[in-house]
Design a protein around this motif. Structure first.
Motif, PDB file in Angstrom:
ATOM      1  N   CYS A 116       0.832  -1.200   0.000  1.00  0.00           N
ATOM      2  CA  CYS A 116       0.000   0.000   0.000  1.00  0.00           C
ATOM      3  C   CYS A 116       0.866   1.250   0.000  1.00  0.00           C
ATOM      4  CB  CYS A 116      -0.913   0.016   1.223  1.00  0.00           C
ATOM      5  SG  CYS A 116      -2.150  -1.304   1.224  1.00  0.00           S
ATOM      6  N   LEU A 168     -10.299  -0.461   6.659  1.00  0.00           N
ATOM      7  CA  LEU A 168     -11.141  -1.217   5.731  1.00  0.00           C
ATOM      8  C   LEU A 168     -11.970  -0.276   4.866  1.00  0.00           C
ATOM      9  CD1 LEU A 168     -11.938  -4.104   4.903  1.00  0.00           C
ATOM     10  CD2 LEU A 168     -13.790  -3.989   6.594  1.00  0.00           C
ATOM     11  N   GLY A 219      -9.139  -1.201   1.710  1.00  0.00           N
ATOM     12  CA  GLY A 219     -10.366  -1.820   1.229  1.00  0.00           C
ATOM     13  C   GLY A 219     -10.473  -3.326   1.248  1.00  0.00           C
ATOM     14  N   GLN A 220      -9.465  -4.065   1.710  1.00  0.00           N
ATOM     15  CA  GLN A 220      -9.544  -5.525   1.800  1.00  0.00           C
ATOM     16  C   GLN A 220      -9.255  -5.938   3.241  1.00  0.00           C
ATOM     17  OE1 GLN A 220      -7.610  -7.722  -1.551  1.00  0.00           O
ATOM     18  NE2 GLN A 220      -6.917  -5.695  -2.189  1.00  0.00           N
ATOM     19  N   TYR A 221     -10.011  -6.895   3.750  1.00  0.00           N
ATOM     20  CA  TYR A 221      -9.907  -7.202   5.179  1.00  0.00           C
ATOM     21  C   TYR A 221      -8.532  -7.720   5.571  1.00  0.00           C
ATOM     22  CZ  TYR A 221     -10.373 -12.281   4.438  1.00  0.00           C
ATOM     23  OH  TYR A 221     -10.158 -13.589   4.076  1.00  0.00           O
TER      24      TYR A 221
END
Length: 421
Positions: free
Chosen positions: A102, A392, A398-400
């Motif tokens: 990220c 999240l 955005g992905q757990y």
């Protein structure tokens, strides 16, 4: 008039001092107080600040102190420009998110959340002490992440306005490209802090001719190069996105770049070392050229303009600020903090009407506003689950699985700054 700068020991402060000196007719400061707990830095910065005032013939008095309560006593306005954890914390914000694939950045994504968690409690404590010292004082926040910090201040009932230099930077660049005075350029600027678009470039004021199509037709290449985005994308958008939108529009490309070069924090730390050495030279009585590379261009002009308008001494009638939405963007809650053009006066900012926002932009703004809601909740109440929920919700996460891993990293790297951890 008394102004106080909290974080006055910053290496960036001489830029602000230079603006106060040059623009003293707009903002006639009689006493300027620099507050900072770092005594050695404060002494160096304060010495240069006094020499800049003397060189430019400013009659105001500059006071330095590590005593916050004494520094804000009787202040008409308090400017916040602090960095909790210093460049060391910024270095972490910019590096550990990369381990999860990220963006590592100090104002958005996981790094931006970490900064918010460290910063909000400290800023709220300062604001309460300002309110006790002078409930009528304005708080001008330049501390990132500006949107979340300003929302925290407003939610707690403080007289606060958030300030960023992105809009004034665009104003200056567009004016140069168009061959006009910056004062003649009015931006249709809309979004959230570090998530904005210039949807119009008007000459002469809010109702002036929109020359954005001409600007892009004649200078689109230069605009796109500054943004580090393809000209074809800017042309398809038909607006000018903030350079922070590159983290969203080219996320994976940016991550690859960040993994191959030193962090911005490392660059700034070295720059600060050199600047402090310069500031210690008793012959130096102007801001050094190196300071221009430190970031925050035109902040001094923006800060003077805003303070002058809030305190009734002049300033531009319309300025881009961070303030409550109050129906300006109907798809957001009234208490969301947006970054738009506003009429500025002694009662504070009143956002100008904004035309319908393209769904392409409105969707992202609504998404990040939801993240900011959750980020502020995590900053105020703490807890791993609240940090996870904020991550999240962020469109750059955005992905757990990513949110879980980033939550663990964030807490591990910021434990000393998190009272609940």
């Amino acid at each position: 008039m008394k102004l106080t700068v909290v974080g006055g020991g910053s290496t960036y402060t001489p830029e602000l001092i230079d603006g106060f000196a040059r623009l003293r007719d707009t903002l006639p400061v009689e006493e300027l107080v620099l507050v900072d707990p770092a005594a050695e830095r404060l002494e160096l910065v304060g010495g240069l600040a006094r020499r800049i005032f003397a060189r430019q013939g400013h009659p105001g008095r500059i006071v330095t102190t590590h005593d916050l309560d004494a520094g804000v006593e009787g202040a008409d306005a308090v400017l916040l420009q602090l960095r909790v954890g210093g460049q060391a914390a910024r270095e972490m914000d910019e590096t550990w998110p990369l381990e999860c694939g990220c963006v590592g950045q100090e104002t958005t994504g996981a790094g931006g959340l970490a900064k918010a968690l460290r910063t909000v409690p400290v800023v709220l404590d300062i604001a309460e002490r300002v309110r006790r010292a002078n409930p009528d004082a304005w708080i001008i926040d330049f501390t990132n992440p500006v949107g979340i910090v300003t929302r925290a201040l407003l939610q707690a009932g403080h007289k606060a306005v958030g300030l960023c230099n992105v809009a004034i930077g665009f104003q200056r660049k567009f004016a140069a490209l168009l061959g006009v005075s910056p004062a003649d350029v009015h931006l249709d600027h809309v979004g959230l802090n570090h998530l904005t678009w210039e949807t119009g470039v008007r000459l002469g004021g809010p109702t002036g001719e929109d020359v954005l199509p001409r600007l892009l037709a004649e200078h689109g290449g230069a605009v796109a190069a500054d943004l580090r985005l393809p000209l074809s994308l800017v042309e398809r958008l038909g607006v000018v996105p903030s350079y922070y939108l590159r983290y969203f529009y080219a996320h994976d490309e940016v991550v690859r770049e960040l993994r191959t070069k030193p962090s911005r924090a490392a660059e700034v730390a070295e720059m600060e070392r050199r600047l402090l050495a310069m500031y210690g030279d008793p012959a130096l009585d102007e801001k050094p050229e190196l300071l221009a590379k430190r970031g925050g261009a035109y902040y001094s002009e923006a800060a003077v303009d805003l303070a002058a308008a809030l305190l009734g001494g002049g300033g531009s009638p319309y300025q881009v600020v961070n303030t409550h939405n109050r129906g300006t963007l109907p798809f957001l809650p009234d208490d969301a903090v947006i970054e738009v053009q506003a009429a500025i006066g002694a009662k504070g900012p009143a956002p100008l009407p904004v035309p319908s926002v393209d769904p392409l932009h409105a969707g992202l703004v609504a998404n990040v506003t939801a993240y900011e809601d959750l980020a502020l909740d995590a900053a105020l109440r703490g807890g791993r689950d609240r940090v996870f929920r904020a991550l999240l919700a962020h469109p750059l996460v955005g992905q757990y699985a990513l949110a879980d891993a980033l939550t663990d990293q964030l807490i591990a790297h910021n434990r000393e700054h998190l009272a609940w951890a």
